[in-house]
Structure formats: structure tokens, C-alpha cells
Write a protein that holds these residues in place. Sequence first.
Motif, PDB file in Angstrom:
ATOM      1  N   PHE A 185       1.031  -1.186   0.056  1.00  0.00           N
ATOM      2  CA  PHE A 185      -0.071  -0.101  -0.011  1.00  0.00           C
ATOM      3  C   PHE A 185       0.831   1.058   0.048  1.00  0.00           C
ATOM      4  O   PHE A 185       2.159   1.170   0.385  1.00  0.00           O
ATOM      5  CB  PHE A 185      -0.981  -0.070   1.146  1.00  0.00           C
ATOM      6  CG  PHE A 185      -0.490  -0.022   2.502  1.00  0.00           C
ATOM      7  CD1 PHE A 185      -0.244   1.367   2.995  1.00  0.00           C
ATOM      8  CD2 PHE A 185       0.154  -1.128   3.058  1.00  0.00           C
ATOM      9  CE1 PHE A 185       0.184   1.381   4.405  1.00  0.00           C
ATOM     10  CE2 PHE A 185       0.817  -0.921   4.347  1.00  0.00           C
ATOM     11  CZ  PHE A 185       0.715   0.269   5.022  1.00  0.00           C
ATOM     12  N   LYS A 186       0.227   2.370  -0.245  1.00  0.00           N
ATOM     13  CA  LYS A 186       1.217   3.583  -0.462  1.00  0.00           C
ATOM     14  C   LYS A 186       0.779   4.609   0.713  1.00  0.00           C
ATOM     15  O   LYS A 186      -0.401   4.862   0.922  1.00  0.00           O
ATOM     16  CB  LYS A 186       0.867   4.389  -1.775  1.00  0.00           C
ATOM     17  CG  LYS A 186       1.715   5.596  -2.077  1.00  0.00           C
ATOM     18  CD  LYS A 186       1.583   6.208  -3.437  1.00  0.00           C
ATOM     19  CE  LYS A 186       0.697   5.769  -4.443  1.00  0.00           C
ATOM     20  NZ  LYS A 186       0.556   6.424  -5.740  1.00  0.00           N
ATOM     21  N   ILE A 187       1.897   5.323   1.356  1.00  0.00           N
ATOM     22  CA  ILE A 187       1.490   6.197   2.265  1.00  0.00           C
ATOM     23  C   ILE A 187       1.981   7.456   1.460  1.00  0.00           C
ATOM     24  O   ILE A 187       2.998   7.812   1.039  1.00  0.00           O
ATOM     25  CB  ILE A 187       2.304   6.184   3.329  1.00  0.00           C
ATOM     26  CG1 ILE A 187       1.690   5.023   4.271  1.00  0.00           C
ATOM     27  CG2 ILE A 187       2.356   7.303   4.386  1.00  0.00           C
ATOM     28  CD1 ILE A 187       2.370   4.438   5.358  1.00  0.00           C
ATOM     29  N   THR A 188       1.137   8.651   1.612  1.00  0.00           N
ATOM     30  CA  THR A 188       1.389   9.951   1.002  1.00  0.00           C
ATOM     31  C   THR A 188       1.229  11.038   2.148  1.00  0.00           C
ATOM     32  O   THR A 188       0.247  10.971   3.106  1.00  0.00           O
ATOM     33  CB  THR A 188       0.588  10.301  -0.119  1.00  0.00           C
ATOM     34  OG1 THR A 188       0.506   9.209  -1.217  1.00  0.00           O
ATOM     35  CG2 THR A 188       0.789  11.651  -0.664  1.00  0.00           C
ATOM     36  N   THR A 189       1.977  11.982   2.194  1.00  0.00           N
ATOM     37  CA  THR A 189       2.054  13.416   3.137  1.00  0.00           C
ATOM     38  C   THR A 189       1.026  13.943   2.598  1.00  0.00           C
ATOM     39  O   THR A 189       0.984  14.385   1.266  1.00  0.00           O
ATOM     40  CB  THR A 189       3.352  13.763   3.763  1.00  0.00           C
ATOM     41  OG1 THR A 189       3.860  14.250   2.253  1.00  0.00           O
ATOM     42  CG2 THR A 189       4.154  12.977   4.296  1.00  0.00           C
ATOM     43  N   LEU A 190       0.134  14.550   3.251  1.00  0.00           N
ATOM     44  CA  LEU A 190      -0.816  15.646   3.047  1.00  0.00           C
ATOM     45  C   LEU A 190      -0.575  17.150   3.373  1.00  0.00           C
ATOM     46  O   LEU A 190      -1.179  18.209   2.902  1.00  0.00           O
ATOM     47  CB  LEU A 190      -2.247  15.425   3.130  1.00  0.00           C
ATOM     48  CG  LEU A 190      -2.621  13.689   2.925  1.00  0.00           C
ATOM     49  CD1 LEU A 190      -4.131  13.586   3.455  1.00  0.00           C
ATOM     50  CD2 LEU A 190      -2.860  13.727   1.127  1.00  0.00           C
ATOM     51  N   GLY A 191       0.314  17.041   4.384  1.00  0.00           N
ATOM     52  CA  GLY A 191       0.706  18.516   4.767  1.00  0.00           C
ATOM     53  C   GLY A 191       0.815  18.643   6.388  1.00  0.00           C
ATOM     54  O   GLY A 191       0.430  17.834   7.069  1.00  0.00           O
TER      55      GLY A 191
END
Length: 137
Positions: A95-101
Motif C-alpha cells: 500500500f502507499k502512504i502519502t503526506t498531505l501536509g
Amino acid sequence: MNWLKVSGSLLVAGALASCGGGGDVAGDTDEFFTNPSEIKWSTPAGSSSCKAGGGAGGETLVTIVGGTPPFRIHNPSPDSIGLDRTEVTGKDPVFKITTLGGCMEGVGVLVLDYHSRSAVVEVTVEEAAAEEDAAAE
């Protein structure tokens, strides 16, 4: 004669169950962890990246190793961390983890397997120290 068919079927079913059944999903193992288990991103020193909405865009693919599928993924901070899915199955569970801010220290994304065993991916986004930026120039 029916008794022989039934007992033969039970023997075959037992043999398949004991070897994992030969399916295409990840196997049931005692080891259970994620790779990586820790993710750290840095934003430029002195920038407004650690303010709300800044520092977005860091992405990392996380592989689940061991355990028993299906795997459930719990996001404790949906305003700061994005996940591309909340459940993973199959032979290569990723799965992919992305920072949103925004900056965060040690936010744990929880991964649970079918037997509720847990693994945690610790996510940190921090502002780089001013001296690190000066040394890079």
C-alpha cells in the motif's frame, strides 16, 4: 464405495490445508512486519512547509511481510497522511502512504492481519535544521 470417496476427499482436503492450499495469497507465518517500518521526510528549513497544508507530496510504498491476509490498514491522522487503500490482500500486499501536509512526529499507521496481529509504520515529517541546509549549499 461412498465411504472410500468421502475419506479420500477428506485426506486430500487435509493435505491441501496443511500445506497452505497452494493459493495465490500471502502465507500464514509467525513473522509479521512492514517494510519499511519507519518513514521520515524532511521539509526545507525556514519554509512554511510545516504549516497546515505545506509539506505535502512525500510518497512511500509499504510492503507487508508475513501475517495472514486480509490486512486492514488504519490511518490515525487522515488530515496529514493519505493511504491508497484500507485493506490489502494477495500475493504481494503493498500500500502507499502519502503526506498531505504539516509536520508530525511519530504518527503510527496500524496494520492488522486476519488474526488481529499488528504492525506499525511510524511516519515523521519534520523541518530540516538550518545548519543542514547551509551545509548542502
